[in-house]
Design a protein around this motif. Sequence first.
Motif, mmCIF file in Angstrom:
data_model
loop_
_atom_site.group_PDB
_atom_site.id
_atom_site.type_symbol
_atom_site.label_atom_id
_atom_site.label_comp_id
_atom_site.label_asym_id
_atom_site.label_seq_id
_atom_site.Cartn_x
_atom_site.Cartn_y
_atom_site.Cartn_z
ATOM 1 N N TYR A 169 0.823 -1.210 0.000
ATOM 2 C CA TYR A 169 0.000 0.000 0.000
ATOM 3 C C TYR A 169 0.857 1.260 0.000
ATOM 4 O O TYR A 169 2.016 1.250 0.404
ATOM 5 N N ASP A 170 0.240 2.324 -0.466
ATOM 6 C CA ASP A 170 0.840 3.655 -0.460
ATOM 7 C C ASP A 170 -0.049 4.575 0.365
ATOM 8 O O ASP A 170 -1.281 4.485 0.296
ATOM 9 N N VAL A 171 0.571 5.451 1.124
ATOM 10 C CA VAL A 171 -0.171 6.377 1.979
ATOM 11 C C VAL A 171 -0.200 7.755 1.341
ATOM 12 O O VAL A 171 0.830 8.273 0.902
ATOM 13 N N ARG A 172 -1.385 8.329 1.283
ATOM 14 C CA ARG A 172 -1.539 9.727 0.901
ATOM 15 C C ARG A 172 -2.034 10.474 2.131
ATOM 16 O O ARG A 172 -3.195 10.362 2.510
ATOM 17 N N PHE A 173 -1.120 11.188 2.745
ATOM 18 C CA PHE A 173 -1.405 11.851 4.010
ATOM 19 C C PHE A 173 -2.274 13.082 3.790
ATOM 20 O O PHE A 173 -1.997 13.906 2.914
ATOM 21 N N LEU A 174 -3.321 13.204 4.583
ATOM 22 C CA LEU A 174 -4.184 14.378 4.555
ATOM 23 C C LEU A 174 -4.024 15.130 5.872
ATOM 24 O O LEU A 174 -4.220 14.551 6.951
ATOM 25 N N ASP A 175 -3.639 16.391 5.775
ATOM 26 C CA ASP A 175 -3.507 17.228 6.963
ATOM 27 C C ASP A 175 -4.894 17.755 7.313
ATOM 28 O O ASP A 175 -5.406 18.671 6.657
ATOM 29 N N LEU A 176 -5.500 17.168 8.338
ATOM 30 C CA LEU A 176 -6.858 17.553 8.700
ATOM 31 C C LEU A 176 -6.916 18.969 9.257
ATOM 32 O O LEU A 176 -7.926 19.663 9.121
ATOM 33 N N GLU A 177 -5.832 19.411 9.874
ATOM 34 C CA GLU A 177 -5.802 20.772 10.395
ATOM 35 C C GLU A 177 -5.786 21.800 9.268
ATOM 36 O O GLU A 177 -6.258 22.933 9.438
ATOM 37 N N ALA A 178 -5.260 21.407 8.116
ATOM 38 C CA ALA A 178 -5.252 22.289 6.948
ATOM 39 C C ALA A 178 -6.464 22.054 6.049
ATOM 40 O O ALA A 178 -6.552 22.606 4.954
ATOM 41 N N ASP A 179 -7.392 21.208 6.518
ATOM 42 C CA ASP A 179 -8.609 20.884 5.769
ATOM 43 C C ASP A 179 -8.323 20.242 4.413
ATOM 44 O O ASP A 179 -9.068 20.430 3.453
ATOM 45 N N ASP A 180 -7.249 19.436 4.350
ATOM 46 C CA ASP A 180 -6.950 18.722 3.101
ATOM 47 C C ASP A 180 -8.117 17.844 2.674
ATOM 48 O O ASP A 180 -8.348 17.633 1.480
ATOM 49 N N GLN A 181 -8.854 17.327 3.658
ATOM 50 C CA GLN A 181 -9.957 16.410 3.355
ATOM 51 C C GLN A 181 -11.137 17.120 2.694
ATOM 52 O O GLN A 181 -12.041 16.473 2.160
ATOM 53 N N LEU A 182 -11.120 18.440 2.715
ATOM 54 C CA LEU A 182 -12.215 19.217 2.124
ATOM 55 C C LEU A 182 -11.809 19.913 0.824
ATOM 56 O O LEU A 182 -12.588 20.694 0.275
ATOM 57 N N LYS A 183 -10.602 19.607 0.354
ATOM 58 C CA LYS A 183 -10.127 20.219 -0.881
ATOM 59 C C LYS A 183 -10.614 19.428 -2.097
ATOM 60 O O LYS A 183 -10.891 18.233 -2.004
ATOM 61 N N PRO A 184 -10.739 20.109 -3.236
ATOM 62 C CA PRO A 184 -11.364 19.476 -4.416
ATOM 63 C C PRO A 184 -10.743 18.150 -4.824
ATOM 64 O O PRO A 184 -11.466 17.229 -5.223
#
Length: 215
Positions: free
Chosen positions: A31-46
């Motif tokens: 597997y490969d990990v794509r890290f999302l910085d939740l504090e930077a709201d990466d999870q809400l980016k397009p």
Amino acid sequence: MTDSDRVTLYYNHHSRAVGTRVLLEELGAPYDVRFLDLEADDQLKPDFLAVNPMGKVPTIVHRGAVVTEQVAVTIYLADAFQGAGLAPAIGDPLRGPYLRWIAFEGSCFEPAIMDRYLKREPAPRSMSPFADPDTTIRTILDRIAEGPYLLGERFSAADVLWGVSLDWITRFGLLERTPALGAYLDRVTNRPAFLRVAKTTAEIEAARAGHGRAG
């Protein structure tokens, strides 16, 4: 395994995606990990919303298929990498109990814990996905007390799901770590896969702290 077997995991170490990463380690899956910085709201980016419009992790992509929702991800991965032996096959008498306990975590236990934590009035029994918080919690604790694992002697992906969930919930003081529960968590979270992910989490935290000092 070929490159097509690789799983892409959208991940943050302060989320339910930890359980998915532990499961991938237990399965020996590439597997490969794509890290999302939740504090930077990466999870809400397009870019990520195009993958999962809910903006939630864990989210995986495997062989072109997007799989979301922790319960679905658990079932999917354990079946996709059946050779690891963490999922009873269809036709195995343990398949039903295995699916029961996985579904119970997401559809009953988590809503019950949150209702109790937020001091919400429970819905009428006829409208609730679970009986009531106390009955729901007692149901899983009674099963765990029978041990050693949810399927008796057989460790499964269900234990990965519950091990991470209960470990976090007891750490945050939402559930008492009784002797029986503590023994179960010790059995599950001291496995090498859990320890590897815990080490990775500590390394991420240390790197972020170092970056903050440097700034």
